[in-house]
Scaffold this motif. Structure first.
Motif, short mmCIF file in Angstrom:
data_model
loop_
_atom_site.label_atom_id
_atom_site.label_comp_id
_atom_site.label_asym_id
_atom_site.label_seq_id
_atom_site.Cartn_x
_atom_site.Cartn_y
_atom_site.Cartn_z
N GLU A 142 0.80 -1.23 0.00
CA GLU A 142 0.00 0.00 0.00
C GLU A 142 0.84 1.28 0.00
O GLU A 142 0.30 2.36 -0.18
CB GLU A 142 -0.93 0.01 1.21
N VAL A 143 2.14 1.16 0.20
CA VAL A 143 3.02 2.33 0.28
C VAL A 143 3.65 2.59 -1.07
O VAL A 143 4.17 1.68 -1.72
CB VAL A 143 4.12 2.10 1.36
N GLU A 144 3.61 3.85 -1.51
CA GLU A 144 4.21 4.20 -2.80
C GLU A 144 5.69 4.57 -2.66
O GLU A 144 6.49 4.28 -3.54
CB GLU A 144 3.45 5.36 -3.44
N SER A 145 6.07 5.21 -1.56
CA SER A 145 7.44 5.67 -1.36
C SER A 145 8.39 4.49 -1.19
O SER A 145 8.23 3.67 -0.29
CB SER A 145 7.51 6.57 -0.12
N LEU A 146 9.40 4.40 -2.06
CA LEU A 146 10.37 3.30 -1.97
C LEU A 146 11.18 3.37 -0.68
O LEU A 146 11.52 2.34 -0.11
CB LEU A 146 11.31 3.32 -3.18
N SER A 147 11.50 4.60 -0.21
CA SER A 147 12.29 4.70 1.03
C SER A 147 11.49 4.21 2.23
O SER A 147 12.04 3.56 3.11
CB SER A 147 12.80 6.12 1.24
N ILE A 148 10.19 4.51 2.27
CA ILE A 148 9.36 4.01 3.37
C ILE A 148 9.12 2.52 3.20
O ILE A 148 9.21 1.75 4.16
CB ILE A 148 8.02 4.78 3.45
N LYS A 149 8.86 2.08 1.98
CA LYS A 149 8.64 0.66 1.71
C LYS A 149 9.83 -0.18 2.18
O LYS A 149 9.66 -1.25 2.74
CB LYS A 149 8.41 0.47 0.21
N SER A 150 11.04 0.35 1.98
CA SER A 150 12.24 -0.40 2.36
C SER A 150 12.38 -0.54 3.87
O SER A 150 13.10 -1.41 4.36
CB SER A 150 13.49 0.27 1.79
N LYS A 151 11.72 0.32 4.64
CA LYS A 151 11.80 0.27 6.11
C LYS A 151 10.82 -0.74 6.71
O LYS A 151 10.90 -1.04 7.89
CB LYS A 151 11.55 1.65 6.71
N ILE A 152 9.87 -1.23 5.90
CA ILE A 152 8.91 -2.21 6.41
C ILE A 152 9.53 -3.59 6.24
O ILE A 152 9.37 -4.25 5.22
CB ILE A 152 7.55 -2.10 5.68
N ASN A 153 10.29 -4.00 7.25
CA ASN A 153 11.01 -5.28 7.21
C ASN A 153 10.66 -6.10 8.44
O ASN A 153 9.72 -5.78 9.16
CB ASN A 153 12.51 -5.02 7.09
N SER A 154 11.44 -7.13 8.71
CA SER A 154 11.13 -8.03 9.83
C SER A 154 11.33 -7.36 11.19
O SER A 154 10.88 -7.89 12.21
CB SER A 154 11.98 -9.29 9.74
N ASP A 155 11.97 -6.19 11.24
CA ASP A 155 12.14 -5.45 12.50
C ASP A 155 10.94 -4.56 12.82
O ASP A 155 10.92 -3.90 13.85
CB ASP A 155 13.38 -4.57 12.44
N VAL A 156 9.97 -4.51 11.92
CA VAL A 156 8.85 -3.58 12.02
C VAL A 156 7.56 -4.36 12.24
O VAL A 156 7.37 -5.43 11.67
CB VAL A 156 8.74 -2.75 10.71
N ILE A 157 6.68 -3.81 13.07
CA ILE A 157 5.34 -4.37 13.24
C ILE A 157 4.38 -3.39 12.58
O ILE A 157 4.31 -2.22 12.97
CB ILE A 157 4.99 -4.56 14.73
N CYS A 158 3.66 -3.85 11.60
CA CYS A 158 2.73 -3.00 10.86
C CYS A 158 1.39 -2.97 11.60
O CYS A 158 0.89 -4.00 12.03
CB CYS A 158 2.54 -3.56 9.46
N ILE A 159 0.83 -1.77 11.77
CA ILE A 159 -0.46 -1.64 12.45
C ILE A 159 -1.44 -0.90 11.56
O ILE A 159 -1.05 -0.13 10.69
CB ILE A 159 -0.32 -0.90 13.80
N ARG A 160 -2.72 -1.15 11.80
CA ARG A 160 -3.80 -0.48 11.07
C ARG A 160 -4.86 -0.04 12.06
O ARG A 160 -5.06 -0.65 13.09
CB ARG A 160 -4.46 -1.44 10.08
N GLY A 161 -5.56 1.02 11.70
CA GLY A 161 -6.66 1.48 12.52
C GLY A 161 -7.12 2.84 12.05
O GLY A 161 -6.49 3.45 11.19
N PRO A 162 -8.22 3.32 12.61
CA PRO A 162 -8.73 4.63 12.21
C PRO A 162 -7.79 5.75 12.65
O PRO A 162 -7.80 6.83 12.09
CB PRO A 162 -10.08 4.73 12.93
N VAL A 163 -6.95 5.48 13.64
CA VAL A 163 -5.97 6.44 14.13
C VAL A 163 -4.61 5.76 13.96
O VAL A 163 -4.49 4.55 14.09
CB VAL A 163 -6.20 6.76 15.62
N HIS A 164 -3.60 6.54 13.62
CA HIS A 164 -2.28 5.96 13.46
C HIS A 164 -1.24 6.88 14.07
O HIS A 164 -1.48 8.07 14.27
CB HIS A 164 -1.97 5.71 11.98
#
Length: 142
Positions: free
Chosen positions: A106-128
């Motif tokens: 869902e992320v367009e930015s390659l620099s942000i996309k590269s930071k979503i790795n196994s060290d990161v926990i992705c969260i979703r919700g109406p507030v972020h």
């Protein structure tokens, strides 16, 4: 409640540009953006009101779909960020753990996309989380 000591992760890297990261030979941050706060002894009238949060085992994985709480004092909206207005009261919201690949997709930015790795926990919700919330607590039961 006052802090006695703050223990910052030894591998912490703040939010820096890719250019700065190349110069310093580090991964662009934020990385390892958390700390443990050692509290001074509590007043006796507060001791019964506070409950410590346990840290999970090193190999523990939070399941996708788990509802958790986030907390922080980051900006509440883009206007507040532009005017550097941060809340004076700690904010809290419910979020769900998501799949990291779904976040990357869902992320367009390659620099942000590269930071979503196994060290990161992705969260979703109406507030972020927003600027200023990085490194804040993620509290999950189980």
């Amino acid at each position: 409640i006052k802090a006695k000591n703050v223990h910052i992760h030894p591998k912490y890297v703040g939010a820096i540009s890719e250019y700065e990261a190349k110069i310093k030979n580090v991964t662009p941050g934020p990385c390892y953006d958390f700390a443990l706060i050692e509290l001074q002894p509590l007043p006796t009238d507060l001791e019964d009101l506070l409950v410590p949060i346990c840290l999970p085992k090193e190999d523990y994985q939070v399941k996708t779909g788990t509802t958790c709480k986030i907390m922080g004092n980051g900006f509440m909206n883009s206007a507040d960020e532009e005017n550097f207005i941060m809340p004076s009261v700690l904010q809290m919201a419910d979020v769900k753990i998501s799949n990291n690949q779904a976040c990357r997709d869902e992320v367009e930015s390659l620099s942000i996309k590269s930071k979503i790795n196994s060290d990161v926990i992705c969260i979703r919700g109406p507030v972020h989380p927003c600027v200023g919330d990085s490194g804040g607590p993620l509290i999950c039961q189980g």
